[in-house]
Design an enzyme around this catalytic site. Structure first.
Site, PDB file in Angstrom:
ATOM      1  N   ARG A 152       0.822  -1.222   0.000  1.00 34.67           N
ATOM      2  CA  ARG A 152       0.000   0.000   0.000  1.00 34.67           C
ATOM      3  C   ARG A 152       0.850   1.264   0.000  1.00 34.67           C
ATOM      4  NH1 ARG A 152      -4.365  -1.860   4.566  1.00 34.67           N
ATOM      5  NH2 ARG A 152      -5.348  -3.537   3.388  1.00 34.67           N
ATOM      6  N   ARG A 175      -3.131   6.567   1.183  1.00 34.96           N
ATOM      7  CA  ARG A 175      -3.654   7.717   1.909  1.00 34.96           C
ATOM      8  C   ARG A 175      -2.648   8.449   2.791  1.00 34.96           C
ATOM      9  NH1 ARG A 175      -8.656   5.102   4.851  1.00 34.96           N
ATOM     10  NH2 ARG A 175      -7.288   3.290   4.730  1.00 34.96           N
ATOM     11  N   ARG A 222      -7.196  11.818  -5.234  1.00 35.80           N
ATOM     12  CA  ARG A 222      -8.440  11.089  -4.976  1.00 35.80           C
ATOM     13  C   ARG A 222      -9.602  12.059  -4.771  1.00 35.80           C
ATOM     14  NH1 ARG A 222      -9.710   5.992  -0.921  1.00 35.80           N
ATOM     15  NH2 ARG A 222     -11.970   6.159  -1.044  1.00 35.80           N
ATOM     16  N   ASP A 282      -7.280  -2.723  -7.055  1.00 40.71           N
ATOM     17  CA  ASP A 282      -7.959  -3.300  -5.891  1.00 40.71           C
ATOM     18  C   ASP A 282      -8.238  -4.770  -6.155  1.00 40.71           C
ATOM     19  OD1 ASP A 282     -10.668  -3.875  -4.207  1.00 40.71           O
ATOM     20  OD2 ASP A 282      -9.487  -2.292  -3.265  1.00 40.71           O
ATOM     21  N   TYR A 287     -15.428 -11.739   0.377  1.00 45.78           N
ATOM     22  CA  TYR A 287     -16.176 -10.537  -0.008  1.00 45.78           C
ATOM     23  C   TYR A 287     -17.369 -10.893  -0.891  1.00 45.78           C
ATOM     24  CZ  TYR A 287     -12.339  -7.624   1.744  1.00 45.78           C
ATOM     25  OH  TYR A 287     -11.397  -7.023   2.542  1.00 45.78           O
TER      26      TYR A 287
END
Length: 357
Positions: free
Chosen positions: A37, A41, A50, A87, A161
């Site tokens: 990652r 962020r 973003r 993703d 998921y």
């Protein structure tokens, strides 16, 4: 956002790639590094882009923007590896589920496969195309010494998921289906394997040089279930990828595997194995096959803390894996509140040209 710097293929062929060298079994004095990652962020430039695009999925499906995000940490930190910005849920999206992200709550998938049969989905593998275009744009702009990594979620993690329609703490819906409707769950796993091979093969054709299989929720399974739903599906993916792309290394990352990590490393056929932060690196060095490259395993929270805690952890990891091919990385993804100065200090400490104590 357009990538202006084109890479000269002749120059690329002459450049050493430290991370690829380790994946092929070399043991350099200083381990190459990247961070899971690393495009995310904690970077102000990522947050700005973003916000401009309006959402995570919008960012992923804007190939120029996704390429920019992939390259941002390379410009700032000079890592040895670039990881594709995308993703793991692009695979179920291409398999026919709707995908969206709820603000502050994470991803959602519909229809929920706990309630709906797999046959209700209509696959659309053109949903991979924007990702392949991102790969091509990054490849054209990437420093020739940097290894370009693609990735996909492993079948068990992706299935959790798809069955629940969202993330969960204990993955109970998928675990229940795996026990009580094993044939139905196996059909879902088979379909994910097929889609994942297609997806990763397409990434490789577009320009990635190695791929990582993320099994982020592997630790939630009992040993026999781990063998069936983690080891075996990943083995099939690796076998099929190697038949098409025999020279492309595959890194397997079964987070939470614990003592089952050794069987995973031996039985899946992966070229390298990621080690999460809960595993003693000294144990891993003894338990894993001799000469197998390893990746990891700094605790992401230690990086948030910074200072001496990071230095001591780095020294422990480097000492444990001394003499073994090693890619320095975190034990999982970098956290959003990680100070940039701590990342810079980590890089400086890892890259000290000295043997570990």
């Amino acid at each position: 956002m357009r990538q202006e710097n084109r890479v000269d293929p002749a120059r690329t062929a002459l450049q050493p790639k430290p991370l690829m060298a380790v994946l092929h079994g070399e043991v350099p004095a200083v381990p190459p590094m990247w961070l899971m990652r690393q495009a995310g962020r904690y970077l102000p430039e990522y947050r700005a882009l973003r916000a401009q695009k309006g959402g995570f999925l919008e960012l992923v499906y804007d190939s120029e923007a996704a390429a920019e995000v992939t390259l941002q940490p390379l410009r700032r930190f000079g890592f040895d590896g670039a990881i594709l910005f995308s993703d793991i849920l692009i695979v179920p999206y291409a398999m026919g589920q709707d995908l969206w992200f709820e603000a502050g709550e994470g991803p959602r998938l519909a229809p929920i496969l706990g309630d709906t049969d797999l046959s209700a989905l209509t696959p659309d593998f053109s949903r991979f195309d924007a990702v392949y275009e991102t790969v091509r744009l990054v490849k054209a702009a990437l420093d020739p010494a940097v290894t370009f990594l693609g990735f996909a979620g492993s079948p068990w993690t992706v299935a959790t998921y798809m069955v629940a329609g969202q993330g969960s703490k204990d993955h109970a819906a998928a675990r229940r289906m795996a026990y009580s409707q094993a044939d139905r769950f196996a059909a879902l796993i088979d379909a994910i394997v097929d889609a994942t091979v297609t997806y990763l093969s397409g990434q490789i054709a577009a320009g990635v040089e190695a791929v990582q299989l993320f099994d982020s929720w592997a630790g939630s399974l009992a040993p026999t279930q781990f063998e069936r739903w983690v080891i075996e599906p990943n083995r099939r993916i690796v076998e099929r990828l190697k038949a098409i792309h025999p020279d492309v290394p595959v890194i397997g990352f079964p987070k939470g595997a614990g003592a089952k990590l050794a069987d995973y490393a031996r039985l899946t056929g992966v070229d390298a194995v990621g080690v999460d932060e809960t595993i003693d690196p000294h144990w891993a060095n003894e338990a894993l096959p001799a000469g197998m490259p390893v990746q990891g395993n700094l605790d992401p929270l230690a990086l948030v803390a910074g200072g001496r805690a990071v230095e001591e952890a780095v020294d422990t990891i480097r000492t444990a894996f001394f003499g073994r091919p090693h890619i320095f990385n975190l034990g999982h993804g970098i956290l959003p509140d990680t100070p940039i100065a701590h990342v810079e200090a980590l890089i400086g400490h890892v890259r000290q040209a000295r043997e570990p104590d």
